[in-house]
Design an enzyme around this catalytic site. Structure first.
Site, PDB file in Angstrom:
ATOM      1  N   GLU A 432       0.790  -1.226   0.000  1.00  0.00           N
ATOM      2  CA  GLU A 432       0.000   0.000   0.000  1.00  0.00           C
ATOM      3  C   GLU A 432       0.825   1.279   0.000  1.00  0.00           C
ATOM      4  OE1 GLU A 432      -3.181  -0.838   2.942  1.00  0.00           O
ATOM      5  OE2 GLU A 432      -4.226  -1.217   1.084  1.00  0.00           O
ATOM      6  N   GLU A 508      -4.424 -10.370   0.536  1.00  0.00           N
ATOM      7  CA  GLU A 508      -5.206 -10.203   1.771  1.00  0.00           C
ATOM      8  C   GLU A 508      -6.658 -10.504   1.433  1.00  0.00           C
ATOM      9  OE1 GLU A 508      -4.644  -6.418   3.836  1.00  0.00           O
ATOM     10  OE2 GLU A 508      -2.542  -6.403   3.226  1.00  0.00           O
TER      11      GLU A 508
HETATM   12  C1  GAL Z   1      -5.116  -3.597   4.258  1.00  0.00           C
HETATM   13  C2  GAL Z   1      -3.687  -3.408   4.659  1.00  0.00           C
HETATM   14  C3  GAL Z   1      -3.362  -4.130   5.941  1.00  0.00           C
HETATM   15  C4  GAL Z   1      -4.413  -3.819   6.960  1.00  0.00           C
HETATM   16  C5  GAL Z   1      -5.770  -4.171   6.458  1.00  0.00           C
HETATM   17  C6  GAL Z   1      -6.871  -3.778   7.419  1.00  0.00           C
HETATM   18  O1  GAL Z   1      -5.501  -2.641   3.353  1.00  0.00           O
HETATM   19  O2  GAL Z   1      -2.808  -3.839   3.667  1.00  0.00           O
HETATM   20  O3  GAL Z   1      -2.120  -3.730   6.385  1.00  0.00           O
HETATM   21  O4  GAL Z   1      -4.393  -2.453   7.208  1.00  0.00           O
HETATM   22  O5  GAL Z   1      -6.034  -3.460   5.276  1.00  0.00           O
HETATM   23  O6  GAL Z   1      -6.768  -4.414   8.621  1.00  0.00           O
END
Ligand code: GAL
Length: 988
Positions: A432, A508
């Site tokens: 990010e 993620e």
């Molecule tokens: C994503 C990010 C993570 C964490 C997650 C929310 O966008 O890459 O580091 O912030 O969201 O918990």
């Protein structure tokens, strides 16, 4: 503004801000070139400098730096453990604040954004420690190595400055002459620096020397660096080994009979390395220096991108992964080796096969353990600039040439440090940081240095520079479209063609915040169906809750805002599959079931079980299978199951034994359970550890009695002045309220559609809409109470202040003499369009002496419609206290779905209540009300009342994962519609 006349004639500048040493774009000065961590493993002497150091904390960066002088008197300084983060030190009462406080922000920077400057208020830790170089080191060099310091540090030895460094989770080495005798090391650490703009990861800010510090002896000709190239050709079954080394030397691998010069390659038959079969060969690297040979751990494997898939050793692999931050509740990111190993054991024991090192290279020992245990690793650069998004990406370092050197420096230090780990199969440039040309610079450098692993950077959504498509948190249907190569086209035709033929994983997904994540099984089905969608990495492994103590001594886990942060992101830092103390959450158990490497389905009629081997490489020879047959929750027979050899990806059929039960045992719901367990002890679990299981119905004999819909009603209601009795039930005549069941006092039975919103519902989900509709504050008005056809009827109108919509709820009570049957009919009145509800059921209050619940249904853990895969149908027994799931932020939890019957008793087994479903219900038992749970913000806010509250629900909504990602899938959403449901209550 005009200045007062007295100072007009001349201006004396008292202060002008010029960027200070720690506010420059330069990443490092005076340091040695980065190299493989494994280069340190030689047998030459090394001195750990971990331990108690003298420490002083200033609240500004400009405290005098005379402390670095060799003869400086620091006798009045405090002592601080290295490694540690200074903000986490607590006093003897468990209170923080001695050295500042931790702070949590997710995206936003905690200070004004003004690259490369940071605030004057800049906690600065000065450290001093003495060390002694032994006589035997004389003549060589010594390397002073820091594995991790947050965020900017400068180093002096004996008062002479050596240099400075940034890159908090990356190593730094300074070379010094190995002069025998006593020396002083001084280090200054600034919490904030220009580098903080590159380290905006979603986690606590934890300054300090938080990883190991060591002094390493480097004799002449000692290994400076080496690069192990060990590939595997699946078509020939041969591996090729070449070790590059500076200086040149010799490599032996006794087990393989290899004896080659560095730089020379050899090809021979080997067993390959994979996460499922982590075969490592021991080698030795000798550069001819006395007393130093370097042990090598060699894993042969080849990673390629082919057919829009990541293939290892010729096969598509499926990542069943998790994002792991380094965290321990009292130590922060100073994780111990025991914790690293514990994490890996827990992951392996829960069928996880991959880990993304979010969002920085982990402690190097973690990767050694991944090689040895077998985990696919996405190693990620220590780089995130997410906070610039809130400034519309102005001045984002990712696209600013002033930062190119710093970003390249970070990438290089990761790759050089970790290049020899077979477990690392993907390099990730960071997380990010938006997009920009520096991503290209980093990717180009990686390719030039190590072409053996594909490159990932999630925000390069068009794959301008990287090799893997990995858009995070996409919804199921979007992932499915990618699986079919039907994702929306990119405007650039060439990029679109490249991306459409690239592999996809979710770096993620399934935000494991609080109760959830829901919808895992549906994601997995997509991953298993489409070769291009290669799984994902659940966000995230652990809740980063910090223990905090109340004045009365009780501890709870703190999150953002609990340390007085000016701006913060609350409990978004608690979104893991394990709780802060590393106890598995229900989400982890669900994940374990969903990603189990063996699919087990059966058919009682044909007496067969289909076993699908879902490993990518391993056979099932490491597992032993067993079966059991149970009726009504009692195991009646069990045994081992013979399963033929099943190759990876293949299926086989096994036969169940032919069992005829005596009629007395054959009443009730029968179920076959087939289990796959470890046949031998492994590094992560013992023999018998359950890896996978499946259940399927054996026989169902319908229960008789009030639990069925066609029970003859025999007991007639007796109406007296104040009461009505029906069978065991006593009701108040005035409002039809149930007041007792036999001797058991009952109160406040009413319809409940509210539940304490889950994190997923509070952040992104429906909670705000539910509150707007008043679902959390419903009024119950009794409209009519009457007796008719041997039933007591109570009609109520359930509605919220200010709204005209209502749920007309009619309770109908009847009895066969021993039990009391409640039928609830709910009819929505008014305009409910677009309004969903979290649950539908009744709640009742019982005396607090009730303590234990035994039930027949899935269990033993909680389950919601989209998270109930891990529940095994059977008879379960838990205390009410143990039925609670203590999410860091209190919220709906603990429901047991599809319960056929339940018995609630006192702790010594004394009488209570039995509930039979018609045919089933969801059960929740608590010592506080839904409103109490809704109000609580920390676990210690919940105190038991003098009642036990039972929720008997016809339905719950799914929990989804809307805090990041999709809410519940349509089939798990509840919309009000005319509904009826029944339960049977019986005093015990
Ligand atoms: C994503 C990010 C993570 C964490 C997650 C929310 O966008 O890459 O580091 O912030 O969201 O918990």
């Amino acid at each position: 503004m005009s200045l007062p006349p007295t100072i007009l004639p001349s201006i004396t500048a008292l202060h002008t801000h010029h960027p200070r040493e720690h506010e420059t774009f330069a990443p490092q000065a005076g340091v040695a070139a980065p190299r493989a961590f494994s280069s340190l493993r030689g047998s030459s002497a090394a001195l750990s400098l971990n331990g108690d150091w003298a420490f002083r904390l200033s609240d500004r960066a400009d405290a005098p730096d005379d402390f670095a002088a060799a003869d400086y008197d620091a006798s009045n300084w405090d002592t601080l453990a290295v490694p540690s983060s200074w903000v986490l030190h607590r006093d003897e009462h468990g209170q923080y604040g001695r050295y500042g406080l931790p702070a949590y922000q997710n995206i936003k920077f905690p200070f004004p954004v003004d690259v490369p400057c940071v605030p004057d208020a800049n906690p600065t830790g000065d450290y001093r420690v003495a060390f002694e170089i032994p006589e035997s080191w004389s003549g060589g060099k010594a390397v002073l190595r820091f594995e991790g310091v947050e965020s900017w540090f400068k180093v002096w030895v004996d008062g002479a400055p050596l240099g400075f460094s940034t890159g908090s989770r990356l190593p730094t080495e300074f070379v010094i002459p190995a002069t025998a005798g006593k020396h002083t090391l001084a280090v200054r650490v600034h919490q904030w620096s220009a580098a903080s703009y590159l380290e905006d990861q979603d986690q606590w800010w934890l300054p300090g020397i938080f990883r190991d510090v060591a002094l390493l002896y480097r004799p002449p000709r000692a290994v400076v660096d080496h690069f192990v190239h060990a590939s595997y050709d699946h078509t020939t079954g041969k591996g090729t080994l070449k070790v590059d080394c500076e200086p040149a030397g010799h490599v032996t691998v006794p087990e393989l009979g290899v004896d080659i010069a560095t730089g020379e390659s050899v090809t021979l038959a080997v067993a390959p390395w994979s996460a499922e079969t982590p075969r490592l060969y021991d080698g030795l690297l000798d550069t001819g220096t006395s007393g130093e040979t370097l042990p090598l751990k060699i894993g042969f494997r080849t990673v390629v991108i082919e057919d829009a898939q990541i293939k290892v050793n010729g096969k598509r692999v499926l990542f069943k992964g998790v994002n792991r931050h380094e965290f321990e509740p009292t130590r922060g990111r100073s994780v111990t080796r025991e914790t690293m190993e514990h994490d890996i054991q827990l992951m392996k024991a829960h069928n996880i096969n991959a880990v993304r090192c979010s969002h920085y290279p982990p402690h190097p020992a973690f990767l050694d353990l991944c090689d040895a245990y077998g985990l696919w690793v996405v190693d990620e650069g220590d780089f995130e600039t997410h906070g610039f998004e809130l400034c519309r990406w102005r001045d984002n370092p990712t696209d600013d040439p002033r930062w190119t050197a710093a970003l390249l420096n970070r990438t290089q230090r990761m790759v050089e440090r970790d290049k020899n780990h077979p477990a690392v199969v993907v390099w990730s440039l960071g997380n990010e940081g938006g997009m920009g040309r520096n991503i290209g610079a980093m990717a180009d450098w990686v390719r030039s240095r190590d072409s053996s692993r594909p490159i990932h950077y999630e925000r390069d959504l068009e794959l301008r520079y990287v090799d893997i498509f990995s858009h995070m948190y996409l919804f199921h249907h979007q992932v499915e479209a990618i699986g079919q190569q039907k994702e929306p086209a990119l405007p650039d035709v060439a990029l679109d063609a490249k991306r459409r033929n690239s592999p996809y994983f979710l770096c993620e997904y399934a935000h494991a915040m609080g109760n959830g994540p829901g919808g895992l099984a549906e994601y997995q089905a997509i991953f298993e169906k489409y070769p291009r969608t290669q799984g994902g990495f659940v966000w995230e492994w652990i809740d980063h809750g910090l223990p905090k103590r109340l004045p009365d001594g009780r501890e709870y886990y703190a999150y953002g805002g609990d340390f007085g942060e000016e701006i913060h992101d609350s409990n978004f830092v608690c979104d893991g599959l394990v709780f802060p103390d590393r106890k598995p959450s229900p989400g982890l158990l669900e994940y374990k079931k969903v990603i189990a490497p063996v699919g087990i389905t059966g058919d009682a009629k044909s007496g067969t079980v289909t076993i699908k081997n879902k490993y990518d490489f391993a056979s099932l020879s490491g597992l032993e299978f067993s079966w059991s047959l149970s009726v009504g929750g009692q195991v009646v027979e069990s045994g081992t199951l013979a399963v033929p050899e099943v190759a990876a990806g293949a299926s086989a059929t096994a036969r169940l034994p032919d069992i005829t039960l005596p009629p007395s045992l054959a009443i009730g719901e029968g179920v076959w359970t087939v289990t796959a367990a470890l046949a031998k002890p492994t590094r992560y679990a013992g023999r018998g550890h359950e890896v996978a299981w499946g259940q399927f119905p054996a026989r169902f004999t319908a229960p008789t009695g009030l639990g069925t819909d066609h029970t003859p009603v025999v007991a007639q209601p007796t109406v007296k002045a104040d009461t009505v009795t029906i069978g065991p039930g006593t009701f108040r005549a005035s409002d039809g309220a149930l007041v007792a069941l036999g001797d058991l006092p009952v109160s406040d039975l009413h319809l409940e559609v509210w539940r304490a919103p889950t994190d997923n519902e509070r952040f992104g989900g429906d909670a705000a809409r539910w509150r707007a509709a008043g679902l959390d504050r419903l009024h119950h008005r009794t409209d009519a109470v009457w007796v008719q056809d041997a039933c007591l009827f109570v009609r109520t109108r359930v509605s919220a202040a200010a709204h005209d919509r209502a749920l007309q709820t009619t309770y109908r009570w009847s009895s066969d003499g021993s039990g009391l049957r409640l039928n609830v009919a709910v009819v929505p009145k008014g305009d409910w369009a677009g309004i969903t509800i979290p649950r539908l059921g009744v709640v009742l209050a019982l005396p607090s002496r009730l303590a234990q619940v035994r039930w027949f249904g899935p269990g033993p853990g909680e389950g919601y419609p989209d998270t109930k895969g891990a529940g095994k149908l059977g008879a379960h027994d838990l205390s009410i206290d143990d039925m609670q799931t203590a999410y860091v932020y209190p919220q709906e939890n603990g429901a047991r779905p599809d319960v056929r019957w339940a018995e609630v008793r006192g702790c010594e087994g004394e009488g209570g209540l039995r509930i039979d479903g018609v045919p089933s219900f969801a059960l929740t038992a608590r010592r506080w009300t839904t409103a109490d749970l809704d109000k609580a913000t920390h676990a210690t806010d919940l105190t038991p009342r003098d009642k036990v509250y039972l929720n008997l629900d016809k339905a719950h909504a799914g929990v989804g994962t809307a805090s990041c990602g999709p809410g519940p899938l349509p089939q798990y959403i509840l919309r009000p519609c005319p509904t009826e449901f029944s339960v049977v209550l019986r005093p015990l």
